[in-house]
Design a protein around this motif. Sequence first.
Motif, mmCIF file in Angstrom:
data_model
loop_
_atom_site.group_PDB
_atom_site.id
_atom_site.type_symbol
_atom_site.label_atom_id
_atom_site.label_comp_id
_atom_site.label_asym_id
_atom_site.label_seq_id
_atom_site.Cartn_x
_atom_site.Cartn_y
_atom_site.Cartn_z
ATOM 1 N N VAL A 92 57.031 19.160 32.341
ATOM 2 C CA VAL A 92 56.406 20.481 32.355
ATOM 3 C C VAL A 92 54.900 20.306 32.344
ATOM 4 O O VAL A 92 54.368 19.306 31.858
ATOM 5 N N GLY A 93 54.197 21.276 32.913
ATOM 6 C CA GLY A 93 52.748 21.265 32.843
ATOM 7 C C GLY A 93 52.292 21.548 31.430
ATOM 8 O O GLY A 93 52.950 22.269 30.680
ATOM 9 N N THR A 94 51.143 20.980 31.055
ATOM 10 C CA THR A 94 50.587 21.237 29.725
ATOM 11 C C THR A 94 49.114 21.642 29.877
ATOM 12 O O THR A 94 48.371 21.007 30.627
ATOM 13 N N PRO A 95 48.716 22.730 29.204
ATOM 14 C CA PRO A 95 49.473 23.528 28.236
ATOM 15 C C PRO A 95 50.355 24.601 28.862
ATOM 16 O O PRO A 95 50.992 25.368 28.153
ATOM 17 N N GLY A 96 50.418 24.670 30.193
ATOM 18 C CA GLY A 96 51.272 25.637 30.878
ATOM 19 C C GLY A 96 51.635 25.086 32.244
ATOM 20 O O GLY A 96 51.081 24.082 32.716
ATOM 21 N N MET A 97 52.557 25.759 32.930
ATOM 22 C CA MET A 97 53.051 25.240 34.197
ATOM 23 C C MET A 97 52.015 25.314 35.316
ATOM 24 O O MET A 97 52.184 24.695 36.364
ATOM 25 N N THR A 98 50.944 26.046 35.128
ATOM 26 C CA THR A 98 49.902 26.093 36.157
ATOM 27 C C THR A 98 49.030 24.840 36.167
ATOM 28 O O THR A 98 48.273 24.624 37.117
ATOM 29 N N ALA A 99 49.137 23.991 35.145
ATOM 30 C CA ALA A 99 48.206 22.870 34.989
ATOM 31 C C ALA A 99 48.163 21.937 36.203
ATOM 32 O O ALA A 99 47.068 21.535 36.631
ATOM 33 N N PRO A 100 49.290 21.542 36.803
ATOM 34 C CA PRO A 100 49.202 20.655 37.977
ATOM 35 C C PRO A 100 48.442 21.270 39.145
ATOM 36 O O PRO A 100 47.660 20.578 39.821
ATOM 37 N N VAL A 101 48.657 22.549 39.409
ATOM 38 C CA VAL A 101 47.950 23.196 40.516
ATOM 39 C C VAL A 101 46.461 23.293 40.204
ATOM 40 O O VAL A 101 45.609 23.074 41.077
ATOM 41 N N ARG A 102 46.131 23.616 38.977
ATOM 42 C CA ARG A 102 44.714 23.665 38.600
ATOM 43 C C ARG A 102 44.047 22.301 38.792
ATOM 44 O O ARG A 102 42.886 22.215 39.213
ATOM 45 N N ASP A 103 44.777 21.245 38.488
ATOM 46 C CA ASP A 103 44.236 19.903 38.672
ATOM 47 C C ASP A 103 43.991 19.620 40.153
ATOM 48 O O ASP A 103 42.929 19.102 40.527
ATOM 49 N N LEU A 104 44.933 19.971 41.013
ATOM 50 C CA LEU A 104 44.780 19.739 42.445
ATOM 51 C C LEU A 104 43.604 20.514 43.032
ATOM 52 O O LEU A 104 42.921 20.037 43.944
ATOM 53 N N LEU A 105 43.357 21.700 42.518
ATOM 54 C CA LEU A 105 42.319 22.563 43.073
ATOM 55 C C LEU A 105 40.961 22.391 42.402
ATOM 56 O O LEU A 105 39.989 23.031 42.811
ATOM 57 N N ALA A 106 40.874 21.535 41.402
ATOM 58 C CA ALA A 106 39.610 21.340 40.689
ATOM 59 C C ALA A 106 38.513 20.904 41.656
ATOM 60 O O ALA A 106 38.676 19.962 42.437
ATOM 61 N N GLY A 107 37.399 21.609 41.633
ATOM 62 C CA GLY A 107 36.265 21.271 42.470
ATOM 63 C C GLY A 107 36.299 21.849 43.866
ATOM 64 O O GLY A 107 35.316 21.726 44.611
ATOM 65 N N LEU A 108 37.412 22.490 44.268
ATOM 66 C CA LEU A 108 37.507 23.088 45.588
ATOM 67 C C LEU A 108 37.065 24.555 45.536
ATOM 68 O O LEU A 108 37.036 25.171 44.469
ATOM 69 N N THR A 109 36.760 25.108 46.688
ATOM 70 C CA THR A 109 36.407 26.524 46.768
ATOM 71 C C THR A 109 37.691 27.347 46.768
ATOM 72 O O THR A 109 38.506 27.244 47.685
ATOM 73 N N VAL A 110 37.882 28.127 45.721
ATOM 74 C CA VAL A 110 39.082 28.948 45.562
ATOM 75 C C VAL A 110 38.659 30.395 45.387
ATOM 76 O O VAL A 110 37.866 30.708 44.499
ATOM 77 N N ARG A 111 39.202 31.268 46.224
ATOM 78 C CA ARG A 111 38.919 32.704 46.139
ATOM 79 C C ARG A 111 40.196 33.413 45.724
ATOM 80 O O ARG A 111 41.150 33.506 46.502
ATOM 81 N N SER A 112 40.254 33.885 44.496
ATOM 82 C CA SER A 112 41.425 34.605 43.995
ATOM 83 C C SER A 112 41.235 36.105 44.161
ATOM 84 O O SER A 112 40.109 36.596 44.334
ATOM 85 N N GLY A 113 42.339 36.839 44.095
ATOM 86 C CA GLY A 113 42.277 38.285 44.179
ATOM 87 C C GLY A 113 41.961 38.807 45.559
ATOM 88 O O GLY A 113 41.470 39.935 45.699
ATOM 89 N N LEU A 114 42.248 38.020 46.601
ATOM 90 C CA LEU A 114 42.001 38.434 47.980
ATOM 91 C C LEU A 114 43.318 38.449 48.749
ATOM 92 O O LEU A 114 43.974 37.408 48.874
ATOM 93 N N THR A 115 43.705 39.596 49.252
ATOM 94 C CA THR A 115 44.914 39.720 50.055
ATOM 95 C C THR A 115 44.538 39.675 51.525
ATOM 96 O O THR A 115 43.821 40.560 52.017
ATOM 97 N N VAL A 116 45.006 38.664 52.238
ATOM 98 C CA VAL A 116 44.703 38.522 53.664
ATOM 99 C C VAL A 116 45.610 39.462 54.451
ATOM 100 O O VAL A 116 46.835 39.419 54.328
ATOM 101 N N THR A 117 45.019 40.314 55.260
ATOM 102 C CA THR A 117 45.775 41.323 56.008
ATOM 103 C C THR A 117 45.773 41.097 57.512
ATOM 104 O O THR A 117 46.563 41.719 58.233
ATOM 105 N N GLY A 118 44.892 40.244 58.014
ATOM 106 C CA GLY A 118 44.836 40.034 59.449
ATOM 107 C C GLY A 118 44.185 38.718 59.809
ATOM 108 O O GLY A 118 43.324 38.206 59.081
ATOM 109 N N LEU A 119 44.626 38.136 60.938
ATOM 110 C CA LEU A 119 44.123 36.861 61.420
ATOM 111 C C LEU A 119 43.664 37.030 62.863
ATOM 112 O O LEU A 119 44.346 37.663 63.669
ATOM 113 N N THR A 120 42.540 36.449 63.182
ATOM 114 C CA THR A 120 42.042 36.463 64.559
ATOM 115 C C THR A 120 41.576 35.061 64.914
ATOM 116 O O THR A 120 40.894 34.410 64.116
ATOM 117 N N ARG A 121 41.977 34.611 66.121
ATOM 118 C CA ARG A 121 41.501 33.307 66.574
ATOM 119 C C ARG A 121 40.776 33.477 67.896
ATOM 120 O O ARG A 121 41.254 34.132 68.814
#
Length: 317
Positions: A92-121
């Motif tokens: 299990v992650g310690t102190p919670g199950m989010t710990a492994p993901v937090r470790d992987l994302l440490a130092g990266l640019t993370v934007r939370s609270g954003l719902t993607v509604t459309g993609l254009t290429r």
Amino acid sequence: MGKLTSVAVLGAGLSGAVAARRLAEAGLAVTVLDKGRGVGGRLATRRSSDPALAFDHGAQFMRARGPAFAACLADWEARGIVAPWSESGRFVGTPGMTAPVRDLLAGLTVRSGLTVTGLTRDADGWSLATTEAPLPGRFDALVVSFPAPQIRRLLESSGRSLPGLGIPVYAPCWSLMLALQGPAPFEGPDLAFEAEPIAYVARDDSKPGRLPGPVRLVVHAAPDWSRTHLEDDRDSVATALVHELGRLLGAPVTPIHASVHRWRYAMVETPLGQDCLYDPGQRLGACGDWCLGGRVEAAFDSGAAVAARLLAGHEAG
């Protein structure tokens, strides 16, 4: 097609986090976006104003079958990111199950609270629209790590497609979080049931690295019961599951805290059967546990695979 320098990863669950970390380690500029307030996906920990009332209300543990995830778990264990729980092989992650993901994302640019509604290429790459505002800039490549039905809806609404993307079948799950006064109602860390409406009960307070406090249970409703009651209001779901838990345990359950969470895409029942999808012409990839099966390790392997496919195309170009 221009040089590959930047990638957007949609979804901050384990598969997206693994892909993001691998791509960043290869020298690419990576931006991770997620609609949630935090990261982790179904490696989730719900906290309240009382620090002792924390619940791992999604995936309960991790187990490795293959060497790649086993090596990752060993590294995380050595650094205190995970710890063994109960029986051999369950972590299990310690102190919670989010710990492994937090470790992987440490130092990266993370934007939370954003719902993607459309993609254009276009010739300059991918641009993203969100419910909040258009996201500035362009990305050379895009990796989407949502559940498969959500990926399909986003692509179709944007006039895009990804070859090979089917619609894997998911089981939903209502998750009940309980805190109890007094001793635990059963021995051991968890219980599994074969009959409806409850499939599984875990004692969160038995996990390593958790704060002391009352007995805390996470109850996962069975798939068929969750499907039948998927649109019920939360109070009625909580009341029904508390009652059924007491019936199964042979004694009434009186919680001092009770709340529920609805997972619409809790467990993939019919996976895609391949490790990821990637279209080099669009520089568009997709990953998730829906590719290989409903396990934490499957999400890990899928995220690593889509990163490898993208980087292989980059190196070949």
